[in-house]
Design an enzyme around this catalytic site. Structure first.
Site, short mmCIF file in Angstrom:
data_model
loop_
_atom_site.label_atom_id
_atom_site.label_comp_id
_atom_site.label_asym_id
_atom_site.label_seq_id
_atom_site.Cartn_x
_atom_site.Cartn_y
_atom_site.Cartn_z
N TYR A 2 -5.93 -31.14 -65.00
CA TYR A 2 -6.10 -32.60 -64.99
C TYR A 2 -6.48 -33.09 -63.60
CZ TYR A 2 -4.72 -37.51 -65.77
OH TYR A 2 -4.69 -38.87 -65.87
N LYS A 6 -9.94 -34.94 -62.54
CA LYS A 6 -9.91 -36.32 -62.05
C LYS A 6 -10.52 -36.45 -60.65
CE LYS A 6 -8.26 -38.67 -65.46
NZ LYS A 6 -9.17 -39.61 -66.15
N SER A 64 -7.41 -40.52 -61.06
CA SER A 64 -5.95 -40.49 -61.06
C SER A 64 -5.44 -40.09 -59.69
CB SER A 64 -5.46 -39.48 -62.10
OG SER A 64 -4.07 -39.27 -61.97
#
Length: 302
Positions: A163, A167, A150
């Protein structure tokens, strides 16, 4: 492009995962549709329905698929995902690590549980499923990993330390897999997808600027990422490994690999004072701003 191959797609019950599973089936692959059918946060009742819906669409279009509801976030469970491919189709050629959850929280309020939950699914899950598939890949002398990273990891994002860390960790995992398994004919690459899905539906849309950003994102539909995933999984990409790509609407980007951009040398060595006086002024001009909107284009995380 994938005729005769078997693909595992995690988190394939909706969004980007579903579109990749459908595209791989249309390209000739037999597909293991993995999804636990949980909420975006991974909390609450689970359901086999999302995965069954993806399977039904594949079969309606003449393809072959089986469903699997095991979690990627546990080693024994991840091994069952790979075993389901071997049991149903006798082999596995492709793993797409797409499953994910969100527990967004500003960093100074993030709880250890919110941190662990996201790391377990995204980073540990990508390791577990990849590691389980490494054995058949090594035995048959071929295989392709496609991991979803991401821009939140590559650049950073507000309220997503868990997150983002997961990622970016997936990028390092992919590069190391590419190095370790190249001698077995196994490739590993990452995609940073741009798409409007439930993973981006929590983006604020209150101010006019935020509303405009969301409307742009809504035009980036999940299926726009599928062709790149199919290509990377195919034999046409046999020389492509250890790379990070992005798919944004009708554009495909290749990310640069981190490299030193400037050095400062002193033969006598450094003290903290000399670093402040000499090294930092020389290096500071190369600092990248803490800004998620580089001049080349505006990034929207997924």
């Amino acid at each position: 492009m994938l005729e005769g191959k078997v693909a595992i797609v995690t988190g394939a019950g909706g969004g980007i995962g579903r579109e990749i599973a459908l595209a791989m089936a249309l390209a000739g692959a037999k597909v293991v549709v993995n999804d636990i059918g949980a909420s975006l946060t991974g909390i609450g009742e689970q359901s086999a329905t999302p995965g069954e819906q993806t399977k039904a669409i594949i079969e309606q279009r003449g393809g072959q698929a089986v469903t699997n509801t095991d979690s990627v976030a546990d080693w024994e469970s991840a091994k069952r995902i790979v075993a389901s491919a071997m049991d149903a189709f006798g082999r596995v050629d492709i793993v797409v690590n797409n499953a994910g959850i969100l527990r967004d929280q500003i960093f100074h309020k993030m709880t250890p549980e919110e941190w662990r939950a996201v790391i377990d699914v995204h980073l540990n899950g990508s390791f577990y499923v990849s590691r389980a598939a490494a054995e058949p890949f090594r035995a048959q002398g071929s295989g392709a990993f496609v991991h979803m990273t991401s821009t939140s990891g590559l650049i950073g994002n507000f309220g997503q330390a868990n997150y983002s860390a997961a990622k970016l960790g997936i990028v390092a995992l992919s590069k190391s897999i590419a190095l370790d398994m190249q001698r077995f004919g196994v490739r590993s690459n990452c995609i940073a997808p741009f798409a409007w899905s439930r993973m981006t539906s929590s983006i604020p849309a209150e101010t006019p600027e935020q509303k405009e950003r969301v409307e742009k994102l809504k035009r980036m539909t999940p299926e726009k990422n599928a062709p790149l995933a199919v290509f990377l999984a195919s034999d046409a990409a046999k020389d492509v490994t250890g790379q990070v790509f992005a798919a944004r609407n009708n554009e495909i980007f290749l990310f640069s690999q981190p490299r030193p951009i400037r050095s400062s040398h002193r033969s006598e060595g450094w003290t903290p004072e000399l670093i402040a006086e000499h090294a930092m002024p020389a290096l500071r001009g190369q600092f990248l701003p803490l800004d998620r909107s580089p001049d080349v284009f505006s990034w929207d995380p997924v």
